[in-house]
Design an enzyme around this catalytic site. Structure first.
Site, PDB file in Angstrom:
ATOM      1  N   HIS A  65      70.637 -37.089  14.256  1.00 23.02           N
ATOM      2  CA  HIS A  65      71.750 -36.534  15.040  1.00 23.02           C
ATOM      3  C   HIS A  65      73.099 -37.158  14.679  1.00 23.02           C
ATOM      4  CE1 HIS A  65      68.908 -34.329  17.413  1.00 23.02           C
ATOM      5  NE2 HIS A  65      68.332 -35.419  17.887  1.00 23.02           N
TER       6      HIS A  65
ATOM      7  N   ASP B  58      61.105 -33.088  13.465  1.00 24.85           N
ATOM      8  CA  ASP B  58      61.368 -33.600  14.820  1.00 24.85           C
ATOM      9  C   ASP B  58      61.542 -32.403  15.768  1.00 24.85           C
ATOM     10  OD1 ASP B  58      62.536 -36.360  16.211  1.00 24.85           O
ATOM     11  OD2 ASP B  58      63.440 -34.543  17.052  1.00 24.85           O
TER      12      ASP B  58
HETATM   13  C1  OKP Z   1      66.578 -37.773  19.559  1.00 25.72           C
HETATM   14  B1  OKP Z   1      65.586 -37.411  18.463  1.00 25.72           B
HETATM   15  C2  OKP Z   1      66.364 -37.027  28.217  1.00 25.72           C
HETATM   16  C3  OKP Z   1      67.435 -36.226  27.515  1.00 25.72           C
HETATM   17  C4  OKP Z   1      67.374 -36.605  26.064  1.00 25.72           C
HETATM   18  C5  OKP Z   1      68.529 -36.577  23.965  1.00 25.72           C
HETATM   19  C6  OKP Z   1      67.446 -36.330  22.995  1.00 25.72           C
HETATM   20  C7  OKP Z   1      67.667 -37.090  21.719  1.00 25.72           C
HETATM   21  C8  OKP Z   1      66.504 -36.925  20.787  1.00 25.72           C
HETATM   22  N1  OKP Z   1      66.563 -37.122  29.592  1.00 25.72           N
HETATM   23  N2  OKP Z   1      68.289 -35.919  25.237  1.00 25.72           N
HETATM   24  O1  OKP Z   1      65.825 -36.152  17.840  1.00 25.72           O
HETATM   25  O2  OKP Z   1      64.212 -37.508  18.837  1.00 25.72           O
HETATM   26 ZN    ZN Z   2      63.670 -35.591  18.611  1.00 23.81          ZN
END
Ligand code: OKP
Ligand code: ZN
Length: 315
Positions: A136, A170
């Site tokens: 990200h 992912d």
């Molecule tokens: C990172 B990777 C949880 C909300 C989470 C962010 C997700 C980030 C994922 N309450 N939102 O791609 O695994």
């Molecule tokens: Zn993820």
């Protein structure tokens, strides 16, 4: 299979993340890597190797110098247990800066680059256990537990030696990796992820994002519905694998996130433990020099087993 790893990741362990303004448990915890290491160890995967340290110039090919400097200086001046949610260089509230963030993030980059270097030196498959994850992270912003884009930085490194395909499995779309190579004909980005209409990162990952300029056709998104099952997933994975074959790359990078698991605490797909053996086997059948880079996956109890199932298909 060589496994590149360093305990430096433990330096980065934020106490909480902000969700709608509320402090909630930080899903991207250091226990994740511990779970993976423990399981791989007891299944005799390895050898484990320490990362080498690479020049910052590799990072600066993907990230803005001021941004890198900001992460370094804020990380190095903040006090222990403090969290910084800056109002710039950040795309959401899931990537706070802590005292150990810079050191751990640089170690993750070194882990990815060491794996890439191993491929150039003739290794067929290497697993880089990166933490924090990276897909990200964009040119000048952190977000979604990511600070620097491990996959993009190593793709840029491998692109000096040949054509590179990135397969991002992912659960979340890798907005940072997509944007790093959006105009590039020599790096293919293919991602299978939860439909961003209703899932993080919301603003990218749609199937009309095909690349720009010379890179048109070299960015391929497969948004999938929530509760996607093993068989639905394998069907799309086979398409993604055909895309990679058609591109005819010299190297493959897998952004390996395991948050597609049915019991992932922030998940949304319905993949079972055995799905990961099959996913690994389908990718391994490409027969390409392959760098597997750890992204997400938050079910601490099963993360080690999932990773082990996936990696075993490459041995
Ligand atoms: C990172 B990777 C949880 C909300 C989470 C962010 C997700 C980030 C994922 N309450 N939102 O791609 O695994
Ligand atoms: Zn993820």
């Amino acid at each position: 299979m060589k496994i590149v790893y360093s305990i430096t990741h433990r330096m980065h362990n934020p106490l909480y993340e902000l969700y709608d303004g509320a402090k909630i448990e930080y899903a991207e915890s250091s226990a994740r890597a511990d779970s993976i290491i423990e399981t791989l160890n007891s299944n005799n995967l390895g050898p484990f190797i320490e990362p080498e340290s690479f020049d910052l110039s590799h990072v600066l090919k993907i990230h803005q110098a001021q941004y890198v400097d900001f992460v370094r200086t804020s990380s190095n001046t903040i006090s222990q247990n403090e969290l910084l949610f800056p109002s710039y260089y950040i795309s959401d509230t899931y990537a706070p800066i802590t005292a150990g963030t810079y050191v751990a993030s640089i170690a993750a980059i070194d882990i990815a680059l060491t794996g890439a270097q191993e491929l150039v030196n003739g290794e067929r498959v290497v697993y880089s256990l990166c933490r924090p994850p990276g897909h990200h992270a964009e040119h000048s912003s952190m977000g979604g537990y990511c600070y620097f884009n491990n996959a993009a930085i190593s793709a840029e490194y491998l692109a000096q030696h040949g054509r590179v395909a990135i397969l991002d499995i992912d659960l979340h779309h890798g907005n940072g990796t997509q944007s790093a190579f959006y105009g590039r004909p020599d790096v293919l980005y293919v991602s299978i992820h939860a439909d961003p209409t209703s899932f993080y990162p919301y603003r990218s990952g749609f199937n009309n994002e095909e690349g720009a300029g010379l890179g048109v056709g070299k960015n391929i998104n497969y948004p999938m519905p929530l509760r996607t099952t093993n068989n639905q997933y394998f069907k799309i994975l086979r398409k993604a694998i055909t895309d990679i074959q058609n591109f005819n790359p010299d190297y493959l990078i897998v952004s390996a996130g395991f948050d597609t698991f049915m019991y992932d605490p922030i998940g949304g797909f319905n993949l079972t433990l055995s799905a990961y053996t099959k996913i690994g086997a389908l990718i391994n059948d490409l027969g390409l020099p392959t760098l597997i880079i750890q992204e997400g996956g938050y079910n601490i109890e099963h993360l080690g087993e999932i990773t082990n199932n996936f990696l075993t298909s490459f041995t």
